[in-house]
Design a protein around this motif. Structure first.
Motif, short mmCIF file in Angstrom:
data_model
loop_
_atom_site.label_atom_id
_atom_site.label_comp_id
_atom_site.label_asym_id
_atom_site.label_seq_id
_atom_site.Cartn_x
_atom_site.Cartn_y
_atom_site.Cartn_z
N THR A 187 40.42 28.51 20.77
CA THR A 187 41.06 29.63 21.46
C THR A 187 40.34 30.09 22.73
OG1 THR A 187 39.88 31.22 20.07
CG2 THR A 187 42.08 30.52 19.34
N MET A 188 39.06 29.86 22.86
CA MET A 188 38.33 30.36 24.02
C MET A 188 38.80 29.78 25.35
SD MET A 188 36.27 32.79 23.46
CE MET A 188 35.14 32.75 24.82
N PRO A 189 39.08 28.48 25.46
CA PRO A 189 39.53 27.97 26.77
C PRO A 189 40.78 28.68 27.28
CG PRO A 189 38.89 26.15 25.37
CD PRO A 189 38.88 27.39 24.51
N VAL A 190 41.74 28.93 26.41
CA VAL A 190 42.95 29.63 26.82
C VAL A 190 42.62 31.06 27.22
CG1 VAL A 190 45.21 30.43 26.05
CG2 VAL A 190 44.40 28.17 25.37
N GLY A 191 41.80 31.73 26.45
CA GLY A 191 41.43 33.10 26.77
C GLY A 191 40.68 33.21 28.09
N VAL A 192 39.78 32.28 28.34
CA VAL A 192 39.03 32.28 29.59
C VAL A 192 39.98 32.06 30.76
CG1 VAL A 192 37.31 31.02 30.93
CG2 VAL A 192 36.84 31.62 28.56
N MET A 193 40.91 31.13 30.63
CA MET A 193 41.86 30.86 31.72
C MET A 193 42.75 32.08 31.99
SD MET A 193 40.94 28.08 32.86
CE MET A 193 42.19 27.79 34.06
N ILE A 194 43.17 32.77 30.95
CA ILE A 194 43.99 33.97 31.14
C ILE A 194 43.20 35.03 31.89
CG2 ILE A 194 45.07 35.91 29.92
CD1 ILE A 194 45.98 33.85 27.81
N ILE A 195 41.95 35.22 31.52
CA ILE A 195 41.11 36.20 32.21
C ILE A 195 40.91 35.82 33.67
CG2 ILE A 195 38.75 37.11 32.35
CD1 ILE A 195 38.77 37.04 29.24
N LEU A 196 40.69 34.52 33.95
CA LEU A 196 40.52 34.08 35.34
C LEU A 196 41.79 34.29 36.16
CD1 LEU A 196 38.45 30.82 34.85
CD2 LEU A 196 37.68 32.96 35.88
N VAL A 197 42.95 34.03 35.58
CA VAL A 197 44.21 34.24 36.30
C VAL A 197 44.40 35.72 36.58
CG1 VAL A 197 46.72 34.13 36.06
CG2 VAL A 197 45.33 32.14 35.48
N MET A 198 44.14 36.56 35.59
CA MET A 198 44.29 38.01 35.80
C MET A 198 43.31 38.50 36.88
SD MET A 198 44.83 39.18 31.82
CE MET A 198 44.20 40.78 32.13
N TYR A 199 42.09 37.99 36.87
CA TYR A 199 41.10 38.38 37.87
C TYR A 199 41.54 37.95 39.26
CZ TYR A 199 36.70 38.65 40.39
OH TYR A 199 35.73 38.94 41.31
N THR A 200 42.09 36.74 39.36
CA THR A 200 42.53 36.22 40.65
C THR A 200 43.71 37.01 41.20
OG1 THR A 200 41.78 34.02 40.04
CG2 THR A 200 43.37 34.16 41.84
N LEU A 201 44.66 37.36 40.33
CA LEU A 201 45.88 38.01 40.80
C LEU A 201 45.78 39.53 40.86
CD1 LEU A 201 48.52 35.83 38.92
CD2 LEU A 201 47.75 35.63 41.29
N ARG A 202 44.66 40.12 40.49
CA ARG A 202 44.56 41.58 40.43
C ARG A 202 44.67 42.24 41.79
NH1 ARG A 202 39.62 40.36 41.63
NH2 ARG A 202 38.12 41.87 42.36
N ASP A 203 44.17 41.60 42.82
CA ASP A 203 44.18 42.19 44.16
C ASP A 203 45.17 41.50 45.10
OD1 ASP A 203 42.31 44.13 43.60
OD2 ASP A 203 40.61 42.85 44.11
N VAL A 204 46.12 40.80 44.56
CA VAL A 204 47.09 40.12 45.40
C VAL A 204 47.99 41.16 46.03
CG1 VAL A 204 49.02 38.52 45.42
CG2 VAL A 204 47.01 38.01 44.06
N GLY A 205 47.93 41.23 47.34
CA GLY A 205 48.73 42.21 48.06
C GLY A 205 50.12 41.70 48.34
N ALA A 206 50.88 42.51 49.04
CA ALA A 206 52.27 42.17 49.34
C ALA A 206 52.38 40.93 50.21
CB ALA A 206 52.95 43.35 50.03
N THR A 207 51.40 40.67 51.07
CA THR A 207 51.49 39.52 51.97
C THR A 207 50.93 38.25 51.37
OG1 THR A 207 49.38 40.07 52.98
CG2 THR A 207 51.36 40.97 54.02
N THR A 208 50.15 38.35 50.30
CA THR A 208 49.53 37.16 49.74
C THR A 208 50.07 36.79 48.37
OG1 THR A 208 47.75 38.50 48.83
CG2 THR A 208 47.38 37.53 50.99
N TRP A 209 51.11 37.40 47.91
CA TRP A 209 51.62 37.08 46.57
C TRP A 209 52.26 35.70 46.55
CZ3 TRP A 209 56.68 35.90 45.69
CH2 TRP A 209 57.59 36.26 46.68
#
Length: 109
Positions: free
Chosen positions: A48-70
């Motif tokens: 389960t850890m690989p999936v959990g780590v990937m989900i956390i990385l995706v959330m971290y990457t997309l947290r500051d995605v602004g209107a112009t970079t989505w």
């Protein structure tokens, strides 16, 4: 020699302590894993850890995605998912998704 300079015995003793601690720290994970080799908890975490780590990385990457970079972020994410579902190769998926993101950022970023 000034009194503040440690003697050869002190230096050799310190080096011996550093050597023992370094070897012990490098061996500790292997000793711990051999003791837990048939553990149900370790097996569960391994699945389960690989999936959990990937989900956390995706959330971290997309947290500051602004209107112009989505759009570049979405294209990169979709490319990564598609490549992984097709080839099941994490390195290839990461490289392809990053490449798609960079190309999309050049156009829409």
């Amino acid at each position: 020699m000034p009194e503040s300079v440690p003697g050869a015995g002190y230096v050799l003793g310190a080096l011996l302590v550093m050597f023992v601690v370094t070897v012990a720290l490098r061996a500790a994970p292997f000793v711990a894993l051999s003791a837990l080799k048939h553990s149900a908890v370790v097996d569960f975490l391994g699945r389960t850890m690989p999936v959990g780590v990937m989900i956390i990385l995706v959330m971290y990457t997309l947290r500051d995605v602004g209107a112009t970079t989505w759009l570049p972020a979405t294209i990169g994410l979709c490319g990564t998912i598609a490549m992984h579902l097709w080839r099941r190769n994490a390195a290839l998926s990461t490289v392809a998704g990053t490449g798609l993101y960079l190309v999309a950022s050049a156009f829409w970023g």
